[in-house]
Motif scaffolding. Structure first.
Motif, mmCIF file in Angstrom:
data_model
loop_
_atom_site.group_PDB
_atom_site.id
_atom_site.type_symbol
_atom_site.label_atom_id
_atom_site.label_comp_id
_atom_site.label_asym_id
_atom_site.label_seq_id
_atom_site.Cartn_x
_atom_site.Cartn_y
_atom_site.Cartn_z
ATOM 1 N N ARG A 1 0.809 -1.215 0.000
ATOM 2 C CA ARG A 1 0.000 0.000 0.000
ATOM 3 C C ARG A 1 0.847 1.273 0.000
ATOM 4 N N TYR A 2 2.127 1.127 0.347
ATOM 5 C CA TYR A 2 3.026 2.264 0.467
ATOM 6 C C TYR A 2 3.104 3.057 -0.845
ATOM 7 N N LEU B 1 3.964 -0.877 -5.316
ATOM 8 C CA LEU B 1 4.230 -2.267 -5.728
ATOM 9 C C LEU B 1 3.144 -2.808 -6.657
ATOM 10 N N LEU B 2 1.915 -2.408 -6.425
ATOM 11 C CA LEU B 2 0.846 -2.849 -7.330
ATOM 12 C C LEU B 2 0.948 -2.142 -8.678
ATOM 13 N N ARG B 3 1.392 -0.893 -8.685
ATOM 14 C CA ARG B 3 1.562 -0.183 -9.952
ATOM 15 C C ARG B 3 2.689 -0.796 -10.776
ATOM 16 N N GLU B 4 3.645 -1.438 -10.105
ATOM 17 C CA GLU B 4 4.756 -2.085 -10.810
ATOM 18 C C GLU B 4 4.363 -3.459 -11.369
ATOM 19 N N PHE B 5 3.242 -3.979 -10.955
ATOM 20 C CA PHE B 5 2.762 -5.265 -11.468
ATOM 21 C C PHE B 5 2.418 -5.116 -12.948
ATOM 22 N N LEU C 1 2.764 -11.626 -5.907
ATOM 23 C CA LEU C 1 2.692 -11.419 -4.470
ATOM 24 C C LEU C 1 3.642 -12.361 -3.730
ATOM 25 N N THR C 2 3.742 -13.595 -4.167
ATOM 26 C CA THR C 2 4.625 -14.558 -3.527
ATOM 27 C C THR C 2 6.074 -14.093 -3.574
ATOM 28 N N VAL C 3 6.517 -13.651 -4.732
ATOM 29 C CA VAL C 3 7.903 -13.191 -4.873
ATOM 30 C C VAL C 3 8.161 -11.967 -3.998
ATOM 31 N N VAL C 4 7.275 -11.003 -4.074
ATOM 32 C CA VAL C 4 7.460 -9.776 -3.296
ATOM 33 C C VAL C 4 7.377 -10.067 -1.803
ATOM 34 N N ALA C 5 6.397 -10.852 -1.393
ATOM 35 C CA ALA C 5 6.233 -11.170 0.031
ATOM 36 C C ALA C 5 7.447 -11.925 0.567
ATOM 37 N N ARG C 6 7.981 -12.840 -0.218
ATOM 38 C CA ARG C 6 9.167 -13.598 0.212
ATOM 39 C C ARG C 6 10.357 -12.660 0.391
#
Length: 99
Positions: free
Chosen positions: A66-67, A72-76, A86-91
């Protein structure tokens, strides 16, 4: 395109448009996956984390998404599944915070 993939894409698009309840929908959709990633990452790193630490890491990961107006969602790129992204980023975030 599968209906699940399109459903997930629609949640991301709604977040990026700041639609009402879209963030809650995103969290509801991906909370279990995020918790699983945290547990798996901790296990692979030989770390034992309790429920409070797991929740704290989960909150930090969602804050990161959300930052800066959902940076991060705009970079998707919508070229993979939201779950894979999400898995890659969360890891990566979990690893950094567990260091």
């Amino acid at each position: 395109m599968s209906s699940f993939l399109e459903f997930d894409y629609s949640i991301v698009r709604a977040c990026l448009k700041n639609e009402r309840y879209s963030w809650e929908d995103f969290v509801d959709r991906f909370m279990d996956l995020t918790l699983h990633v945290i547990e798996h990452t901790a296990s692979r790193r030989g770390k034992t984390i309790d429920e409070a630490e797991k929740i704290e890491l989960c909150e930090a990961i969602f804050r990161a998404f959300r930052y800066n107006n959902y940076q991060l969602l705009r970079e998707f790129s919508f070229k993979s599944s939201v779950s894979a992204y999400l898995t890659v980023v969360a890891r990566r975030i979990a690893c950094a915070l567990m260091a």
